[in-house]
Structures are given as structure tokens and as C-alpha cells.
Design a protein around this motif. Structure first.
Motif, mmCIF file in Angstrom:
data_model
loop_
_atom_site.group_PDB
_atom_site.id
_atom_site.type_symbol
_atom_site.label_atom_id
_atom_site.label_comp_id
_atom_site.label_asym_id
_atom_site.label_seq_id
_atom_site.Cartn_x
_atom_site.Cartn_y
_atom_site.Cartn_z
ATOM 1 N N TRP A 155 1.277 0.975 -2.307
ATOM 2 C CA TRP A 155 0.442 0.352 -3.326
ATOM 3 C C TRP A 155 1.179 -0.858 -3.902
ATOM 4 O O TRP A 155 0.580 -1.913 -4.128
ATOM 5 C CB TRP A 155 0.099 1.344 -4.435
ATOM 6 C CG TRP A 155 -0.826 0.749 -5.468
ATOM 7 C CD1 TRP A 155 -2.187 0.691 -5.409
ATOM 8 C CD2 TRP A 155 -0.429 0.107 -6.681
ATOM 9 N NE1 TRP A 155 -2.673 0.046 -6.518
ATOM 10 C CE2 TRP A 155 -1.619 -0.325 -7.324
ATOM 11 C CE3 TRP A 155 0.787 -0.150 -7.295
ATOM 12 C CZ2 TRP A 155 -1.601 -0.993 -8.536
ATOM 13 C CZ3 TRP A 155 0.805 -0.819 -8.506
ATOM 14 C CH2 TRP A 155 -0.391 -1.228 -9.120
ATOM 15 N N LEU A 156 2.494 -0.722 -4.089
ATOM 16 C CA LEU A 156 3.271 -1.832 -4.647
ATOM 17 C C LEU A 156 3.424 -3.006 -3.674
ATOM 18 O O LEU A 156 3.324 -4.162 -4.084
ATOM 19 C CB LEU A 156 4.667 -1.350 -5.060
ATOM 20 C CG LEU A 156 4.752 -0.494 -6.309
ATOM 21 C CD1 LEU A 156 6.153 0.073 -6.481
ATOM 22 C CD2 LEU A 156 4.346 -1.297 -7.544
ATOM 23 N N VAL A 157 3.686 -2.708 -2.400
ATOM 24 C CA VAL A 157 4.027 -3.783 -1.462
ATOM 25 C C VAL A 157 2.904 -4.170 -0.505
ATOM 26 O O VAL A 157 2.996 -5.218 0.135
ATOM 27 C CB VAL A 157 5.299 -3.444 -0.648
ATOM 28 C CG1 VAL A 157 6.489 -3.199 -1.560
ATOM 29 C CG2 VAL A 157 5.082 -2.276 0.288
ATOM 30 N N ALA A 158 1.868 -3.341 -0.390
ATOM 31 C CA ALA A 158 0.826 -3.633 0.597
ATOM 32 C C ALA A 158 -0.563 -3.310 0.073
ATOM 33 O O ALA A 158 -1.454 -2.935 0.832
ATOM 34 C CB ALA A 158 1.103 -2.837 1.880
ATOM 35 N N ARG A 159 -0.783 -3.490 -1.212
ATOM 36 C CA ARG A 159 -2.075 -3.083 -1.779
ATOM 37 C C ARG A 159 -3.242 -3.914 -1.270
ATOM 38 O O ARG A 159 -4.384 -3.525 -1.415
ATOM 39 C CB ARG A 159 -2.023 -3.041 -3.297
ATOM 40 C CG ARG A 159 -2.105 -4.360 -3.989
ATOM 41 C CD ARG A 159 -2.083 -4.180 -5.477
ATOM 42 N NE ARG A 159 -0.689 -4.030 -5.847
ATOM 43 C CZ ARG A 159 -0.184 -4.301 -7.025
ATOM 44 N NH1 ARG A 159 -0.961 -4.677 -7.990
ATOM 45 N NH2 ARG A 159 1.076 -4.174 -7.279
ATOM 46 N N ARG A 160 -2.952 -5.057 -0.648
ATOM 47 C CA ARG A 160 -4.038 -5.860 -0.071
ATOM 48 C C ARG A 160 -4.603 -5.223 1.194
ATOM 49 O O ARG A 160 -5.702 -5.540 1.604
ATOM 50 C CB ARG A 160 -3.551 -7.270 0.223
ATOM 51 C CG ARG A 160 -3.282 -8.041 -1.034
ATOM 52 C CD ARG A 160 -2.831 -9.424 -0.744
ATOM 53 N NE ARG A 160 -2.446 -10.056 -1.997
ATOM 54 C CZ ARG A 160 -2.390 -11.335 -2.179
ATOM 55 N NH1 ARG A 160 -2.683 -12.155 -1.193
ATOM 56 N NH2 ARG A 160 -2.028 -11.830 -3.337
ATOM 57 N N LEU A 161 -3.806 -4.337 1.807
ATOM 58 C CA LEU A 161 -4.310 -3.605 2.973
ATOM 59 C C LEU A 161 -5.278 -2.535 2.497
ATOM 60 O O LEU A 161 -5.195 -2.047 1.369
ATOM 61 C CB LEU A 161 -3.159 -2.943 3.725
ATOM 62 C CG LEU A 161 -2.133 -3.863 4.387
ATOM 63 C CD1 LEU A 161 -1.025 -3.041 5.029
ATOM 64 C CD2 LEU A 161 -2.811 -4.761 5.413
ATOM 65 N N SER A 162 -6.174 -2.152 3.367
ATOM 66 C CA SER A 162 -7.120 -1.092 3.016
ATOM 67 C C SER A 162 -6.360 0.222 2.826
ATOM 68 O O SER A 162 -5.244 0.395 3.329
ATOM 69 C CB SER A 162 -8.161 -0.925 4.120
ATOM 70 O OG SER A 162 -7.560 -0.358 5.276
ATOM 71 N N LEU A 163 -6.977 1.143 2.127
ATOM 72 C CA LEU A 163 -6.391 2.469 1.937
ATOM 73 C C LEU A 163 -6.134 3.126 3.292
ATOM 74 O O LEU A 163 -5.091 3.747 3.513
ATOM 75 C CB LEU A 163 -7.321 3.336 1.082
ATOM 76 C CG LEU A 163 -6.837 4.754 0.806
ATOM 77 C CD1 LEU A 163 -5.562 4.728 -0.032
ATOM 78 C CD2 LEU A 163 -7.928 5.548 0.100
ATOM 79 N N GLY A 164 -7.076 2.973 4.218
ATOM 80 C CA GLY A 164 -6.914 3.551 5.551
ATOM 81 C C GLY A 164 -5.716 2.971 6.286
ATOM 82 O O GLY A 164 -4.961 3.710 6.936
ATOM 83 N N ALA A 165 -5.523 1.672 6.193
ATOM 84 C CA ALA A 165 -4.371 1.041 6.839
ATOM 85 C C ALA A 165 -3.068 1.550 6.228
ATOM 86 O O ALA A 165 -2.092 1.810 6.944
ATOM 87 C CB ALA A 165 -4.465 -0.480 6.723
ATOM 88 N N ARG A 166 -3.065 1.711 4.911
ATOM 89 C CA ARG A 166 -1.864 2.242 4.256
ATOM 90 C C ARG A 166 -1.602 3.690 4.668
ATOM 91 O O ARG A 166 -0.447 4.086 4.850
ATOM 92 C CB ARG A 166 -1.981 2.116 2.733
ATOM 93 C CG ARG A 166 -1.815 0.666 2.276
ATOM 94 C CD ARG A 166 -1.892 0.527 0.777
ATOM 95 N NE ARG A 166 -3.300 0.466 0.400
ATOM 96 C CZ ARG A 166 -3.787 0.844 -0.768
ATOM 97 N NH1 ARG A 166 -3.012 1.323 -1.699
ATOM 98 N NH2 ARG A 166 -5.070 0.733 -1.016
ATOM 99 N N LEU A 167 -2.664 4.482 4.853
ATOM 100 C CA LEU A 167 -2.494 5.859 5.319
ATOM 101 C C LEU A 167 -1.929 5.874 6.738
ATOM 102 O O LEU A 167 -1.069 6.696 7.062
ATOM 103 C CB LEU A 167 -3.818 6.628 5.258
ATOM 104 C CG LEU A 167 -3.771 8.071 5.755
ATOM 105 C CD1 LEU A 167 -2.777 8.904 4.936
ATOM 106 C CD2 LEU A 167 -5.160 8.691 5.717
#
Length: 188
Positions: A71-83
Motif C-alpha cells: 500500500w505504501l510503495v505500490a498503491r497505484r497498482l490494483s489490489l489484485g496486482a498487489r496480491l
């Protein structure tokens, strides 16, 4: 990224992780021949062989941490991408954790003298526990995620004298006083 694509990527990561672990010689299930939902003995050949154990909370905490960091470093990515990223990191850890070098490090630096690595089913369940932590971090307010982290660490330290933070400490910088305390000989 569509939900279908995320599901396919997550399934592919699980399958690849299982295949790599099997190729490394990890047993698919406990050598005892069955799979339990819970195994509560830490000093046991069956530790890290079943679906859940005293180390499952640390994998839930991985999910909390991964969610917060991403969330801090990649919040521009979708939640799915972060998962997907979190799952890749957790899968990489499960593979690294089951290399002979890390298993020997655990045995030399911690009280896990009987540790022989995880079964494949345990590693995959650990990834599922990380997913639970990731989902909880998404749903809970930050203060509740922090409280959950403190609670999980407190419970495991109380019951088994181990937890995520102690595990990391003892892998990176083993302290004899901590090892003695974990073994029940005092020291701290």
C-alpha cells in the motif's frame, strides 16, 4: 487486471511452488500418512507437516505486512496486482525456507533441532494464511491490524516461546540468551 486473470496467476503460483518444492524433495504430506487441520506440538517430527500449526499466525502476519508495504510503495497498482506480488514473495519464502541451507540454519541457530522442512501441503496452507492476513489488512483499520499483529506475536511467544519477530531475529542474528529462554532454561 481482471479477477479471472488474478485467479489464474494465483493458481499458477501455487502450482509452480508445489512443483518446485516437490522437485526439491519436500514431501507432499506428512510422512505419517495423513493431514491434520491443526498440529500443536512444536517439538515434533510432524511440526510444519500439516495444514496449520503454531507458525501459521506468522504467515497471517506476513499478509498484514505485505499489504501495508505494498500500500505504501505500490498503491497505484490494483489490489489484485498487489496480491499477486505478495503471493510471489510468500511463495519465494516458502521455497527458500525449504532449502537445505535454511533448514540447517534453523537447526543450528534456533531451538528447532528436529525441523526437517515443511510438507508441500503445509507450504501451500502457509500461502493461504498469508492471503488471510492480506485480506484482513484490507478490511481492518490500521489500529486493528497493529493490534492483531501484537496479539498474534504475544500468543505465540506465550505458548511456544517463538513468533515471527523472534524467528527473524534468530535466523539473522542468533542470541544465545534468546535460544536458552526458548529452550526453557531462562536467560531473559
Amino acid at each position: 487486471m481482471t479477477t479471472r486473470r488474478i485467479a489464474i496467476l494465483l493458481a499458477a503460483i501455487l502450482l509452480a511452488t508445489a512443483a518446485i518444492l516437490l522437485a526439491m524433495g519436500r514431501l507432499p504430506i506428512c510422512q505419517c500418512g495423513h493431514v491434520k487441520l491443526w498440529h500443536g506440538q512444536t517439538v515434533s517430527a510432524e511440526n510444519s507437516q500439516h495444514l496449520t500449526d503454531w507458525y501459521t499466525p506468522s504467515h497471517v502476519l506476513h499478509g498484514l505486512i505485505f499489504y501495508g508495504v505494498l500500500w505504501l510503495v505500490a498503491r497505484r497498482l490494483s489490489l489484485g496486482a498487489r496480491l499477486v506480488i505478495a503471493t510471489l514473495v510468500e511463495a519465494a519464502w516458502e521455497i527458500a525456507e525449504n532449502t537445505n541451507a535454511v533448514i540447517e540454519r534453523y537447526r543450528a541457530a534456533t531451538i528447532a533441532l528436529d525441523y526437517h522442512g515443511d510438507s508441500v501441503v503445509n507450504s501451500l496452507a502457509d500461502i493461504g494464511a498469508m492471503w488471510l492476513g492480506f485480506w484482513l489488512a484490507r478490511r481492518l483499520p490500521v489500529w486493528a491490524s497493529v493490534a492483531l499483529f501484537v496479539l498474534a506475536e504475544s500468543v505465540t511467544v506465550w505458548f511456544i516461546r517463538d513468533g515471527l519477530l523472534l524467528n527473524v531475529l534468530m535466523l539473522i542474528w542468533p542470541l544465545e540468551a534468546v535460544r536458552a529462554w526458548q529452550a526453557g532454561a531462562g536467560g531473559l
